[in-house]
Design a protein around this motif. Structure first.
Motif, PDB file in Angstrom:
ATOM      1  N   TYR A   1      58.427  22.365   7.789  1.00 52.08           N
ATOM      2  CA  TYR A   1      59.646  21.592   8.049  1.00 52.08           C
ATOM      3  C   TYR A   1      59.526  20.281   7.286  1.00 52.08           C
ATOM      4  CZ  TYR A   1      60.515  24.913  11.816  1.00 52.08           C
ATOM      5  OH  TYR A   1      60.734  26.058  12.537  1.00 52.08           O
ATOM      6  N   CYS A   2      60.557  19.985   6.500  1.00 54.63           N
ATOM      7  CA  CYS A   2      60.492  18.819   5.626  1.00 54.63           C
ATOM      8  C   CYS A   2      61.323  17.664   6.166  1.00 54.63           C
ATOM      9  CB  CYS A   2      60.949  19.206   4.221  1.00 54.63           C
ATOM     10  SG  CYS A   2      59.878  20.444   3.461  1.00 54.63           S
ATOM     11  N   ASP A   3      62.588  17.563   5.743  1.00 55.36           N
ATOM     12  CA  ASP A   3      63.392  16.391   6.073  1.00 55.36           C
ATOM     13  C   ASP A   3      64.698  16.767   6.759  1.00 55.36           C
ATOM     14  OD1 ASP A   3      61.657  14.479   4.724  1.00 55.36           O
ATOM     15  OD2 ASP A   3      62.342  15.439   2.874  1.00 55.36           O
TER      16      ASP A   3
ATOM     17  N   TYR B   1      65.271  21.822  15.309  1.00 54.82           N
ATOM     18  CA  TYR B   1      65.593  21.920  13.893  1.00 54.82           C
ATOM     19  C   TYR B   1      66.378  23.198  13.600  1.00 54.82           C
ATOM     20  CZ  TYR B   1      61.623  18.643  13.689  1.00 54.82           C
ATOM     21  OH  TYR B   1      60.756  17.599  13.895  1.00 54.82           O
ATOM     22  N   MET B   2      67.492  23.076  12.882  1.00 53.14           N
ATOM     23  CA  MET B   2      68.269  24.229  12.426  1.00 53.14           C
ATOM     24  C   MET B   2      68.032  24.417  10.928  1.00 53.14           C
ATOM     25  SD  MET B   2      71.926  23.776  14.453  1.00 53.14           S
ATOM     26  CE  MET B   2      72.410  22.310  13.504  1.00 53.14           C
ATOM     27  N   THR B   3      67.437  25.535  10.549  1.00 51.23           N
ATOM     28  CA  THR B   3      67.142  25.799   9.147  1.00 51.23           C
ATOM     29  C   THR B   3      68.123  26.808   8.572  1.00 51.23           C
ATOM     30  OG1 THR B   3      65.619  27.627   9.592  1.00 51.23           O
ATOM     31  CG2 THR B   3      64.702  25.400   9.640  1.00 51.23           C
TER      32      THR B   3
ATOM     33  N   GLY C   1      64.916  30.206   0.974  1.00 50.65           N
ATOM     34  CA  GLY C   1      65.143  29.400   2.165  1.00 50.65           C
ATOM     35  C   GLY C   1      64.648  27.993   1.980  1.00 50.65           C
ATOM     36  N   THR C   2      65.132  27.110   2.794  1.00 49.90           N
ATOM     37  CA  THR C   2      64.812  25.706   2.692  1.00 49.90           C
ATOM     38  C   THR C   2      63.911  25.248   3.821  1.00 49.90           C
ATOM     39  OG1 THR C   2      65.739  23.483   2.909  1.00 49.90           O
ATOM     40  CG2 THR C   2      66.997  25.275   3.865  1.00 49.90           C
ATOM     41  N   CYS C   3      63.024  24.300   3.529  1.00 46.78           N
ATOM     42  CA  CYS C   3      62.211  23.706   4.582  1.00 46.78           C
ATOM     43  C   CYS C   3      62.902  22.481   5.175  1.00 46.78           C
ATOM     44  CB  CYS C   3      60.824  23.340   4.072  1.00 46.78           C
ATOM     45  SG  CYS C   3      60.836  22.129   2.744  1.00 46.78           S
ATOM     46  N   ASP C   4      63.988  22.012   4.561  1.00 52.52           N
ATOM     47  CA  ASP C   4      64.789  20.952   5.175  1.00 52.52           C
ATOM     48  C   ASP C   4      65.611  21.529   6.317  1.00 52.52           C
ATOM     49  OD1 ASP C   4      63.889  18.903   3.524  1.00 52.52           O
ATOM     50  OD2 ASP C   4      65.365  19.370   1.976  1.00 52.52           O
TER      51      ASP C   4
END
Length: 437
Positions: free
Chosen positions: A29-31, A357-359, A377-380
């Motif tokens: 999980y990033c930002d 968190y919603m990814t 997919g995104t880590c944000d």
């Protein structure tokens, strides 16, 4: 929503490096963000989908479907699926409307392009991503690619971002006819599907669930429950389409879906039968807006497949829902061949902080032709609305981009919006996720 989660993650940031912040259950999980975009979405190929399913002999026949184009296969009909804990307040679908101001409003069927999770999923590995980091510099734009079990892009090119900034689209002024006047700036998009919980207004859409055999649809020992019309309280199947009642809270692992109100033609296969068959949202350009809340629920991290406290909103190729969304045999759904899924807002883990968190993830054959295990997919992440509400827009556009953005909660789901509204606020700092070719 997905059967597996092999991912390619790329973040394009102007002048600064965004690093992964934390890893939870092998997921990075990033930002927190208010918008993100996927580019290079489309690809070409074929997939198999059921053309008949014999509930007596438990046999399935298939047909091969070819697809191509910058948004393919998601230019095919798609449907939207929601899993609790969630409460839906509003939904709207928008399509380009080029009719003159004094013309009779066109029907949804005439406007759209004609193309030709119970969360038990096959190879579900949201929690098994082992991510690597690759950094490249291209024309003063820093590109960070985080990926696992998916091929990296064959080359790096400068990408342009169609960033949609959080903004309020006000109601258009009323014209002399008593209907909203079309906005004057840019291409006009007309609302073709709509739901408002408080006023109990529903236009152009159908609420469905996987309760076949209870009022509508079918059930068999071979295939289980088909799709069905959903009761107003969301808890069972129903004989006829119903409007989702006001203030309905869907609990843990309870799901429902949103389709158009257009009946299928005679050539369209549906396990539930022709009476329950509805079309999805098709076309190369389509925009959707949701308003919802995802309150906290009980958590059980001992069973990641139980989906406790793991709500989500995602889209699927409509062929999946018409056959089986959760088949016991993977071949009974075109998902396994890459017909397309896009997870828009998805919680991947039931306990804090990841449950906040919603990814987002794209699942298609892109990046891994012939399978449903490509995409990216995104880590944000977006911050989950556990107490308040979240208003979000997702646009699927013919330039091969899918953009998700958070809107101001005062967005009032007007009858018309414009392309300028959809593409406003272009910024070099917009997270951009280029899917591997």
């Amino acid at each position: 929503m997905v059967f597996s989660k092999a991912v390619l993650v790329g973040a394009v940031l102007m002048g600064s490096l965004s690093e992964a912040k934390q890893q939870i259950n092998n997921v990075w999980y990033c930002d927190p963000v208010t918008q993100m975009q996927y580019t290079n979405v489309g690809c070409s190929g074929t997939y198999n989908t059921p053309s008949s399913m014999d509930s007596t002999g438990c046999s399935v026949d298939f047909t091969s479907v070819a697809y191509s184009g910058p948004l393919a296969p998601l230019n095919d009909e798609i449907t939207f699926h929601l899993r609790g804990p969630i409460k839906l307040y509003n939904f709207a679908a928008y399509y380009i409307d080029d009719s003159p101001d004094d013309a009779t409003p066109s029907t949804y069927a005439a406007k759209r392009d004609e193309p030709h999770k119970k969360h038990r999923r096959f190879e579900h590995e949201h929690h098994k991503r082992n991510l690597k980091v690759k950094t490249e510099v291209v024309e003063q734009v820093v590109t960070i690619t985080r990926y696992a079990d998916a091929p990296a892009p064959s080359s790096t090119t400068t990408t342009s971002s169609v960033y949609v900034a959080p903004a309020v689209v006000a109601n258009a002024e009323k014209g002399h006819s008593g209907k909203p006047a079309k906005p004057a700036n840019g291409d006009v998009w007309k609302r073709t599907g709509y739901y408002d919980s408080a006023s109990q207004k529903s236009e152009g859409i159908t609420f469905m669930n996987n309760k076949g055999g209870a009022g509508s649809g079918t059930w068999s020992t071979c295939f289980g429950n088909s799709i069905s019309f959903m009761s107003a309280d969301g808890q069972s199947g129903c004989a006829t389409p119903q409007i989702l009642a006001d203030n309905v809270l869907f609990g843990v692992n309870q799901e429902f879906s949103i389709w158009t109100n257009q009946s299928c033609d005679a050539s369209t296969f549906s396990l539930g039968g022709s009476s329950v068959c509805r079309r999805g949202f098709s076309g190369n350009n389509k925009v959707f807006v949701f308003k919802f809340t995802m309150p906290s629920a009980h958590t059980d991290d001992s069973n990641i497949y139980g989906n406790s406290n793991m709500p989500a909103v995602w889209s699927l190729n409509s062929l999946i829902g018409r056959s089986l969304q959760y088949p016991s045999n993977p071949s009974w759904s075109c998902w396994n061949g890459g017909c397309g899924e896009f997870d828009i807002w998805e919680v991947l883990y039931p306990t804090a902080p990841a449950c906040e968190y919603m990814t987002s993830t794209l699942h298609s054959a892109q990046g891994n032709p012939g399978t449903g295990k490509g995409g990216g997919g995104t880590c944000d992440y977006f911050e989950r609305p556990t107490t308040g509400t979240f208003t979000g827009m997702v646009s699927y556009l013919a330039d091969g981009t899918i953009t998700i953005k958070k809107l101001d909660d005062s967005f009032d789901f007007p009858e018309y919006i414009t392309t300028n509204d959809i593409k406003s606020g272009i910024s070099g700092s917009t997270p951009n996720f280029k899917v591997a070719s």
